[in-house]
Design a protein around this motif. Structure first.
Motif, PDB file in Angstrom:
ATOM      1  N   ASP A 267     -13.317  -8.752 -11.386  1.00  0.00           N
ATOM      2  CA  ASP A 267     -13.589  -9.255 -10.038  1.00  0.00           C
ATOM      3  C   ASP A 267     -13.933 -10.732 -10.136  1.00  0.00           C
ATOM      4  N   HIS A 293      -8.684 -11.552  -1.687  1.00  0.00           N
ATOM      5  CA  HIS A 293      -8.903 -10.630  -0.563  1.00  0.00           C
ATOM      6  C   HIS A 293      -7.646  -9.811  -0.255  1.00  0.00           C
ATOM      7  N   ARG A 294      -6.475 -10.421  -0.426  1.00  0.00           N
ATOM      8  CA  ARG A 294      -5.229  -9.683  -0.207  1.00  0.00           C
ATOM      9  C   ARG A 294      -5.118  -8.522  -1.187  1.00  0.00           C
ATOM     10  N   LYS A 296      -7.476  -6.963  -2.532  1.00  0.00           N
ATOM     11  CA  LYS A 296      -8.485  -5.965  -2.173  1.00  0.00           C
ATOM     12  C   LYS A 296      -8.147  -5.248  -0.875  1.00  0.00           C
ATOM     13  N   GLY A 297      -7.083  -5.686  -0.214  1.00  0.00           N
ATOM     14  CA  GLY A 297      -6.672  -5.036   1.031  1.00  0.00           C
ATOM     15  C   GLY A 297      -7.401  -5.516   2.262  1.00  0.00           C
ATOM     16  N   ASP A 298      -8.134  -6.622   2.150  1.00  0.00           N
ATOM     17  CA  ASP A 298      -8.891  -7.162   3.288  1.00  0.00           C
ATOM     18  C   ASP A 298      -8.103  -8.329   3.883  1.00  0.00           C
ATOM     19  N   ASN A 299      -7.139  -8.013   4.731  1.00  0.00           N
ATOM     20  CA  ASN A 299      -6.258  -9.057   5.270  1.00  0.00           C
ATOM     21  C   ASN A 299      -6.977  -9.995   6.231  1.00  0.00           C
ATOM     22  N   ASP A 300      -7.984  -9.510   6.949  1.00  0.00           N
ATOM     23  CA  ASP A 300      -8.703 -10.390   7.871  1.00  0.00           C
ATOM     24  C   ASP A 300      -9.417 -11.503   7.100  1.00  0.00           C
ATOM     25  N   ALA A 301     -10.109 -11.124   6.016  1.00  0.00           N
ATOM     26  CA  ALA A 301     -10.784 -12.134   5.200  1.00  0.00           C
ATOM     27  C   ALA A 301      -9.768 -13.036   4.517  1.00  0.00           C
ATOM     28  N   ALA A 302      -8.656 -12.460   4.118  1.00  0.00           N
ATOM     29  CA  ALA A 302      -7.612 -13.247   3.452  1.00  0.00           C
ATOM     30  C   ALA A 302      -7.052 -14.301   4.398  1.00  0.00           C
TER      31      ALA A 302
END
Length: 475
Positions: A267, A293-294, A296-302
């Motif tokens: 990480d 973030h991408r 990790k699957g967190d597209n909003d944060a990405a």
């Protein structure tokens, strides 16, 4: 001669003991085992079974135990090899060869610490054993014991100066622990094997840049970055740790350290945040954090980080393309299209971004007749030997019903990259719609296998099931 020493009496007493104990000796199985072994020039399944059988019948026989151990090693039965080799040592004592073999058995079971102990025990008696030196060099490097790896590789290249692999690995390891010494060995490796030349030259150039700058932290940073490009992630991390140790405020090195940690399955978040704490205007750190973030699957944060990266560096076509992909995954196709278009506007001569834009249209089956085909044609025009460009153009023709052109470009794509699940899937669909079920089944089965568990595999299996009665059974 006394009766107690008479040979006949000894034989008779042995026979009596056998009868009393109800032991039924049968030498035929051992004779059969020996016959199999005499006919074997290497360890096969039959010879291994024969040796194992002989060892099981005479576990007190050190020679059988040793043969069983080496045979088990040869066929990859490492646990059995360990047991037999340890039994051999208990029967007739340790030898360097037994230590090496036991190390191999441990390594085969993933017990690398025990393997190293055995190999190191044997090394003083095998200082010129290049196979042993190679094994030690690999395990030292895998464990991050780089000075020890370098010491072994130094001996190895002295014994085998024409060993391109050893010269290259020596140069790569030296780039982290003794950079000025690395280029000589990298140059030797490149001269011995042209396939490593581009990798060796890029690393040599990084070392040269560091030497010119006369800045150890910068040198470690540029070497670490280059090693990431070469997919040498553990060594990259070690070099980047050297960089931030020499200069704790080296924001770029912290950012690349995060990338190395991510690529190693860790990480990298702390490293990215450290980089941004040092310099919030660093586009690289925002971009790499967006990629983190991408993953990790967190597209909003990405999206927030990637937009910041693009604002700071409007020439970053990769950030724009990642934004397109993130919005597509959120099913915001209008935003996705605008960012993919932004990417090709920024890098209009790079075929890869035209491929991504075309794939976006094709995968979502929008603007098939105009934009999808036009962008695929542009990608092909820029890179006619790029597998992905040929696939995009072939699939665009397929969706537009031009099967002749579709087959031409899809087959070329397959010839350029036969292990692409995407290409095989598109070929399979084209074969289905041109009534060639055997070819369709072969291509769709290949796609399902190459993307096992992925979305292309699911789509391929669905096509096989609905139109061909199901996938072929696994051999």
């Amino acid at each position: 001669m006394s009766l107690r020493k008479h040979p006949a009496l000894k034989i008779g007493l042995a026979f009596l003991i056998v009868l009393l104990l109800n032991i039924q000796p049968n030498w035929k199985p051992l004779q059969d085992d020996w016959r199999v072994l005499r006919g074997s020039t290497s360890f096969t399944g039959d010879s291994y079974r024969a040796i194992s059988d002989a060892y099981a019948r005479q576990p007190w026989n050190a020679d059988w135990a040793q043969s069983a151990g080496f045979a088990a090693l040869a066929v990859g039965d490492y646990a059995a090899a360990q047991t037999a080799l340890q039994k051999t040592a208990s029967l007739k004592g340790w030898t360097p060869e037994l230590h090496i073999a036991l190390g191999d058995a441990y390594q085969g079971q993933g017990l690398s610490d025990q393997a190293v102990t055995e190999w190191e025990t044997a090394l003083p008696d095998h200082l010129t054993d290049t196979a042993l030196l190679t094994k030690l060099a690999r395990v030292y490097e895998n464990k991050g014991r780089y000075p020890e790896a370098a010491a072994v590789l130094r001996t190895l290249v002295a014994l085998e100066p024409d060993n391109a692999f050893a010269q290259y690995r020596f140069g790569v390891v030296l780039s982290v622990i003794d950079p000025p010494s690395a280029p000589a060995h990298l140059a030797l490796a490149a001269g011995l094997d042209e396939s490593v030349q581009p990798f060796a030259e890029s690393l040599s150039q990084a070392v040269a840049a560091g030497l010119d700058a006369d800045d150890p932290a910068y040198m470690a940073g540029v070497i670490g970055y280059t090693l990431i490009g070469l997919q040498e992630y553990p060594l990259a991390k070690a070099s980047l740790l050297n960089a931030v140790s020499d200069r704790p405020d080296f924001a770029e090195a912290h950012a690349y350290l995060g990338l190395a940690e991510d690529r190693l399955g860790g990480d990298g978040l702390d490293s990215y945040e450290r980089a941004l704490a040092l310099d919030d205007t660093l586009p690289l750190a925002h971009y790499l954090l967006g990629l983190h973030h991408r993953r990790k699957g967190d597209n909003d944060a990405a999206i927030a980080e990637l937009k910041r990266a693009f604002d700071l560096d409007p020439a970053n076509a990769a950030a724009a393309a990642e934004l397109g992909s993130a919005y597509a995954e959120l099913n915001n196709l209008q935003e996705a299209e605008s960012w993919y278009i932004q990417a090709v506007n920024v890098a209009s001569e790079d075929a890869n971004f035209w491929v991504l834009l075309s794939q976006f249209y094709l995968d979502h089956e929008i603007r098939i007749e105009d934009a999808a085909l036009a962008t695929a044609q542009k990608a092909y025009e820029l890179a006619p030997n790029l597998a992905e460009a040929n696939d995009a153009l072939g699939y665009a023709y397929y969706l537009n019903g031009s099967f002749k052109f579709a087959e031409e470009f899809l087959l070329k794509a397959q010839s350029l990259d036969g292990r692409s699940a995407r290409i095989n899937f598109h070929l399979g669909l084209m074969y289905l719609d041109t009534n060639r079920p055997d070819e369709a089944r072969q291509a769709l089965n290949a796609a399902a296998s190459l993307d096992a568990g992925g979305p292309i595999a699911e789509a391929a299996i669905r096509a096989l099931t609905t139109r061909l009665g199901g996938p072929s059974p696994t051999p």
